[in-house]
Design an enzyme around this catalytic site. Structure first.
Site, PDB file in Angstrom:
ATOM      1  N   LEU A   8      14.165  -4.171   8.162  1.00 52.56           N
ATOM      2  CA  LEU A   8      14.303  -5.003   7.131  1.00 52.56           C
ATOM      3  C   LEU A   8      14.632  -4.378   6.047  1.00 52.56           C
ATOM      4  O   LEU A   8      15.563  -4.862   5.092  1.00 52.56           O
ATOM      5  CB  LEU A   8      12.921  -5.806   6.594  1.00 52.56           C
ATOM      6  CG  LEU A   8      12.220  -6.624   7.660  1.00 52.56           C
ATOM      7  CD1 LEU A   8      10.946  -7.046   7.241  1.00 52.56           C
ATOM      8  CD2 LEU A   8      13.271  -7.936   8.082  1.00 52.56           C
TER       9      LEU A   8
ATOM     10  N   GLU B 253       2.837   1.869  11.981  1.00 56.79           N
ATOM     11  CA  GLU B 253       1.760   2.531  12.613  1.00 56.79           C
ATOM     12  C   GLU B 253       2.438   3.312  13.968  1.00 56.79           C
ATOM     13  O   GLU B 253       2.063   4.230  14.528  1.00 56.79           O
ATOM     14  CB  GLU B 253       0.756   1.642  13.046  1.00 56.79           C
ATOM     15  CG  GLU B 253       0.093   1.254  12.020  1.00 56.79           C
ATOM     16  CD  GLU B 253      -1.284   0.250  12.323  1.00 56.79           C
ATOM     17  OE1 GLU B 253      -1.433   0.352  13.275  1.00 56.79           O
ATOM     18  OE2 GLU B 253      -2.078   0.295  11.219  1.00 56.79           O
TER      19      GLU B 253
ATOM     20  N   ILE C 255       0.721  -1.104  -0.065  1.00 66.66           N
ATOM     21  CA  ILE C 255      -0.060  -0.005   0.013  1.00 66.66           C
ATOM     22  C   ILE C 255       0.976   1.137  -0.051  1.00 66.66           C
ATOM     23  O   ILE C 255       0.430   2.362   0.356  1.00 66.66           O
ATOM     24  CB  ILE C 255      -1.033  -0.005   1.324  1.00 66.66           C
ATOM     25  CG1 ILE C 255      -0.344  -0.093   2.562  1.00 66.66           C
ATOM     26  CG2 ILE C 255      -1.819  -1.219   0.961  1.00 66.66           C
ATOM     27  CD1 ILE C 255      -1.214  -0.199   3.806  1.00 66.66           C
TER      28      ILE C 255
ATOM     29  N   GLY D 105       2.018  -6.501   8.673  1.00 62.31           N
ATOM     30  CA  GLY D 105       2.247  -7.008   7.273  1.00 62.31           C
ATOM     31  C   GLY D 105       3.693  -7.083   7.094  1.00 62.31           C
ATOM     32  O   GLY D 105       3.927  -8.221   6.429  1.00 62.31           O
TER      33      GLY D 105
END
Lengths: 319, 735
Positions: free
Chosen positions: B620, B695, B471, B514
């Site tokens: 990551l 978030e 997204i 995610g």
């Protein structure tokens, strides 16, 4: 969007004639405001007269030592004009505080003067709005009015004029030149162009049916320090909560015009003459007849403080 | 692959590819405008017709009549879908309001018709000819007024709605220093750039939907349930998404109406929700009223902490989880939280970036600043003093890793916090009053089972297929990095295919679950593929290494592609999470530092500097992670200073329903932003040892801005957004 007839006018008089021949006709130049309104049927003209080909896109010196700005001069070009930047800094600064670079590239001088209010109830066709649908009522007065007018409003409408440019033009005593359908031209002071809402808020200007703005002229430069302070909730790309435009002379006299507070750029000559006596008096005279709502009463104090700040800045510049 | 024990050393730990700031592999498509978003798909069978959504013009009541005659006969019109013509529809559990309203109207701009025509302009023109009569009903639109009739919701995000430990009332009453304050946060819109958009195409009884959705499997399930068709007959394709922020977690109007429209006119139909409808037709973050009470000893030890929250939603909707963070952010022997929900007939409330955490921390982290001042303590030190390494409500539950103190200390040092003047209103820079604020960031890092399929061909190219979505977050890139690391190939040898319901079901994008969950699923599938490779090559050594495009064992060195020389190798697996994240508390932490300037005359507020320090396990890809965090910080600035869906309490709708009225920060509002990631790994999270950052980035930001404004001006505003009109009365007198 409703179907409409589109035509290109070849001369200003021809445009004016065409407009009066087709009731409900509209002139279109930059289209930055009108097209949006048409898509949502906030405006539904049956006839559009494209005036972009009228060669009204020049900025010329006047014999009186001022400037004549063609109705189609784009906001970007007007703000960037060397003479405007040098002699009418207020105008350049007001223009650059408005919209975005992309919009300013399209928006024209006359179109800017004639743009519609951004009252949220005006742009929602489900809601009553005397400006959009005369007689339907005003949703804003007892609704969300934080950014609406505090002075000059009526029981029918408290919309504001959203233009920054018009505030500078008002302080500069600009004159609007028009042509009428019969070919006659007239000049009117910008103070007389925009109306207060009264009981007919859908009639926003004193232009007669078909009357087309061809130019805006600025009188001889009057010097002084030019400051335009636009106050808003974010740093850019927003309409003014209030804006204050001043021209201050070294002796403390000057002019002040205020945006975001009324149905038209707000200037009160008796307030100008009070400038040497300080911001409290100036503001009191500007807002002698103010009728704010609870949600927008803060604008009165905000104008006073902004004006004080601007005058202090002007002093620093002069020093 | 089961993950029920903390991770040990594994191929990801090589960090040859993972952990590197690799550019987004989808970047060139995005920057050249060639990434096919849903509305722009050209691989649809047949030219799609255009649908235009008609929204209800009242908030609550019934449609008394609909006259479609003029609309039907307008040029280009192919058909009109209404609740009457659509046939029986179900409603998915994840939807509160009905997506196609009528005759009952539940909220303003609820879709009541889709007008379909040959062109967009024809559909729009015809939609404006639909005539609707309504019988209005009285609705409730005022949260403050609804507080008294609010009730206790059965649960709060799967936890009890009320909690209590010790004797809160007694401890608060006897505390040496106390704070009792109320805060308000307004309704917020996701306001993503790409509207909800879909193209639907039917082939017999099979539906293909190109859409923009964060959760492919939820979308497939809920669309099939709503249409009453088998899930196997629904294919969802959503490889590129122009922002979601939680607004695209669910099946929405665009998708359902495109499907119904395509059925009605017998050809593909595309629907993009019109921008003015996006604020009332879709879901939003609900407004809250919060009361926070904190009692402390003079040395700064919190002895009592209580947090109550009220929010509203449509009947059968849910409450905002504003109190959840207060259950475990700070220590304190006596504590309580309570949540109450009232019925409001406004549009449906639902998740928006850090749902609950964002709103709760907007209040709690001001409250912490307020009581620190009462105690005469530095707000950084006060937070550090009340840190906890266990869940204070359930002390047997430990945080797997909690580096809040390090975040605060690192940030204070980098931000030069000690130079801050603790006295509010005393720091000037010309006409600007300068202030500094801090807030803690804390957000759970949920894990969700996630599957992937990986293919190896004879060229040594590894193709990953999972229904994971990107997204704008960087999913493509971190998945490529994961596969490259595990298979020992460069990222250029990895092809990532996402967002298709024919691929294995992933965790999807939401709740900052995610990145960690979906890459762990890809890791699991790659480990299975490694087994297939070694079997195929007949390699049995325990010293087998996958590196540089080769498989090496002892003295044997074989190009990876050789394992697929005669046939593509395909492996599929799911990362299945045990209860590590339930037995323990798995969360990410951070600290936000903000400097603001407030114009001493006009009270205009400008953020001047921002710093976030994040502790979120293994990062990551620092570049995409940073992008997530600064996006969250920017959204936090919006929440602090300008974002508010204004409720018209008479007519029951959000008035400022376009991007001119609903202001979000523009570039000029966003100053220099620094992000520091602490170097850590969390073995309890997954084989990736990563946690969520998406978030975390918004959590606490608005409060840090609020605290900085207080420090600058001495004016404490407890009602967001903090606009200049709320400061004016407290500003210094003008000369």
């Amino acid at each position: 969007m409703k179907p409409f007839v589109y035509e290109r006018a070849k001369t200003p008089a021809e445009a004016a004639t065409a407009a009066v021949r087709h009731p409900g006709a509209k002139f279109i130049a930059g289209g930055t405001n009108l097209l949006d309104l048409m898509k949502h049927e906030i405006e539904a003209p049956t006839h559009l007269i494209d005036v972009n080909g009228l060669s009204l896109d020049k900025i010329e010196a006047t014999p009186e030592g001022g400037l004549r700005i063609g109705a189609l001069v784009r906001n970007t070009d007007l703000a960037a004009d060397e003479r405007v930047r040098r002699d009418y800094g207020l105008l350049s600064r007001a223009l650059l505080s408005g919209a975005s670079a992309q919009l300013r590239n399209k928006a024209t001088t006359a179109g800017n003067l004639l743009q519609r209010t951004r009252c949220p109830y005006f742009s929602d066709t489900n809601q009553p709005c005397n400006k959009r649908t005369p007689g339907s009522g005003c949703s804003a007065i007892t609704g969300f009015s934080r950014n609406l007018a505090v002075v000059g409003g009526s029981n029918a409408c408290i919309a504001t004029n959203p233009s920054d440019m018009a505030v500078a033009m008002r302080a500069l005593d600009a004159t609007v030149e028009t042509v009428r359908p019969n070919g006659a031209t007239r000049r009117l002071p910008i103070a007389d162009l925009h109306r207060l809402p009264g009981s007919t808020p859908h009639i926003e200007t004193t232009l007669q049916p078909g009357e087309l703005i061809t130019a805006v002229t600025l009188p001889r430069p009057i010097g002084g320090t030019h400051i335009y302070h636009k106050v808003r909730d974010r740093a850019s790309y927003a309409f003014a909560l209030i804006s204050v435009g001043v021209i201050v002379q070294p002796d403390g006299t000057g002019r002040v015009a205020v945006g975001g507070v009324a149905h038209k750029p707000w200037r009160v000559e008796s307030a100008d003459s009070a400038m040497p006596s300080g911001t409290k008096t100036v503001t009191a005279r500007l807002f002698a007849d103010a009728r704010p709502t609870d949600a927008n009463r803060f604008k009165l104090k905000l104008v006073e403080r902004t004006l004080a700040s601007v005058l202090m800045q002007a002093k620093e510049v002069t020093r | 692959m089961k993950f029920d024990k903390p991770a040990t050393t594994n191929p990801i730990d090589q960090l040859k590819v993972v952990g590197k700031s690799i550019d987004r592999i989808d970047g060139p498509l995005k920057t050249t405008g060639t990434a096919p978003y849903a509305y722009e798909r050209t691989d649809v069978p047949g030219a799609p017709a255009y649908g235009y959504v008609v929204g209800s013009s009242i908030a609550k009541g019934r449609i008394s009549f609909m006259n479609l005659t003029r609309a039907r006969s307008a040029p280009g019109v192919l058909g009109i879908v209404t609740a009457d013509s659509a046939g029986p529809l179900d409603k998915a559990d994840r939807n509160t309001a009905t997506l196609l309203g009528g005759p009952e109207i539940e909220h303003y701009h609820q879709a009541i018709a889709l007008v379909i025509a040959e062109t967009f302009e024809q559909a729009r023109a015809a939609a404006q000819l639909v005539r609707v009569g309504y019988i209005k009903a009285i609705g409730s639109f005022d949260l403050e007024a609804g507080k008294n009739s609010a009730t206790r919701p059965p649960t709060l995000s799967g936890e009890p709605s009320d909690t209590a430990v010790g004797d809160f009332a007694g401890a608060f009453a006897s505390a040496q220093v106390t704070l009792d304050a109320s805060y308000a946060t307004p309704d917020h819109a996701h306001a993503m750039i790409e509207p909800h958009a879909s193209i639907a195409s039917w082939s017999d009884d099979k539906l293909t939907l190109w859409t923009s959705n964060q959760m492919i499997d939820w979308c497939a399930s809920d669309l099939s349930k709503t249409l009453r068709i088998p899930k196997a007959n629904v294919r969802i394709i959503s490889p590129y998404i122009g922002g979601g922020f939680g607004g695209k977690l669910f099946l929405r109007t665009d998708a359902l109406l495109a499907a119904l429209g395509a059925k009605a006119v017998g050809r593909p139909v595309k629907v993009s929700l019109q921008r003015p409808l996006m604020f009332n037709n879709t879901v939003h973050r609900p407004a809250t009223i919060q009361r926070i009470r904190i009692g402390a000893m003079r040395d700064g030890t919190i002895t009592a902490i209580g947090h109550e929250s009220w929010s509203g939603d449509l009947p059968s909707g849910g409450a905002d989880g504003a109190v959840l963070q207060s259950r475990r952010l700070y220590a304190g022997a006596n504590r309580m939280t309570a949540t109450r929900l009232t019925v409001l007939d406004l549009p449906e409330a639902n998740a928006m970036r850090a749902p609950g955490e964002a709103t709760g921390l907007m209040a709690l982290e001001i409250a912490m600043d307020e009581i620190a001042e009462k105690l005469g303590m530095d707000p950084v030190e006060f937070r550090i003093k009340n840190d906890t390494q266990v869940d204070p409500e359930n002390p047997e539950r430990r945080f797997t890793q909690r580096s809040l103190i390090q975040c605060l200390r690192t940030g204070a040092e980098k931000f030069e916090w000690t130079k801050r003047n603790a006295q509010p209103g005393k720091t000037r820079d010309g006409r600007w009053l300068i202030g500094h604020g801090v807030a803690a960031a804390f957000r759970p890092s949920p894990v969700i089972n996630s599957a992937a399929r990986v293919r190896l061909n004879r060229a040594g190219v590894v193709t990953v297929e999972t229904d994971m979505t990107d997204i704008g977050t960087g999913s493509y890139t971190i998945i490529a990095q994961t596969a490259a690391e595990t298979m020992g190939v460069p990222p250029a040898k990895v092809v990532v295919q996402l967002g298709d319901s024919t691929f294995p079901v992933s965790a999807g994008s939401g709740g900052q679950w995610g990145a960690n969950s979906s890459t762990a699923g890809v890791y699991a599938a790659c480990m299975k593929l490694r087994d297939l490779v070694t079997q195929k090559l007949g390699i049995t050594g325990t010293d087998t290494v996958f590196a540089d495009g080769n498989v090496r064992s002892g003295t044997r060195l074989v190009p990876l592609g050789q394992a697929a020389a005669d046939q593509e190798l395909i492996a599929e697996d799911t990362i299945e999470f045990g209860d590590l994240a339930k037995v323990n508390e798995l969360s990410s932490f951070g600290a936000h530092f903000v400097e603001v300037g407030v114009d001493a005359a006009t009270a205009e507020i400008r953020v001047r500097r921002m710093l976030a320090v994040c502790a979120a396990g293994r990062i990551l890809n620092p570049k995409t992670a940073r992008s997530q965090v600064i996006g969250g910080m920017t959204m936090g600035v919006g929440a602090a200073l300008m974002e508010e869906l204004v409720v018209d309490k008479r007519r029951g709708f959000f008035v400022n329903h376009d991007l001119a009225g609903y202001e979000v920060p523009v570039h000029a509002d966003v100053p220099h932003q620094d992000v520091i990631f602490l170097d850590e790994t969390d073995a309890y999270s997954s084989p990736m040892k990563a946690k969520g950052v998406g978030e975390l980035g918004i959590c606490g930001v608005a409060a840090a801005v609020a605290n900085a404004i207080y420090n600058a001006t001495g004016v404490r505003v407890r009602e967001y957004p903090i606009t200049l009109d709320k400061l004016l009365d407290g500003m210094p007198a003008m000369a």
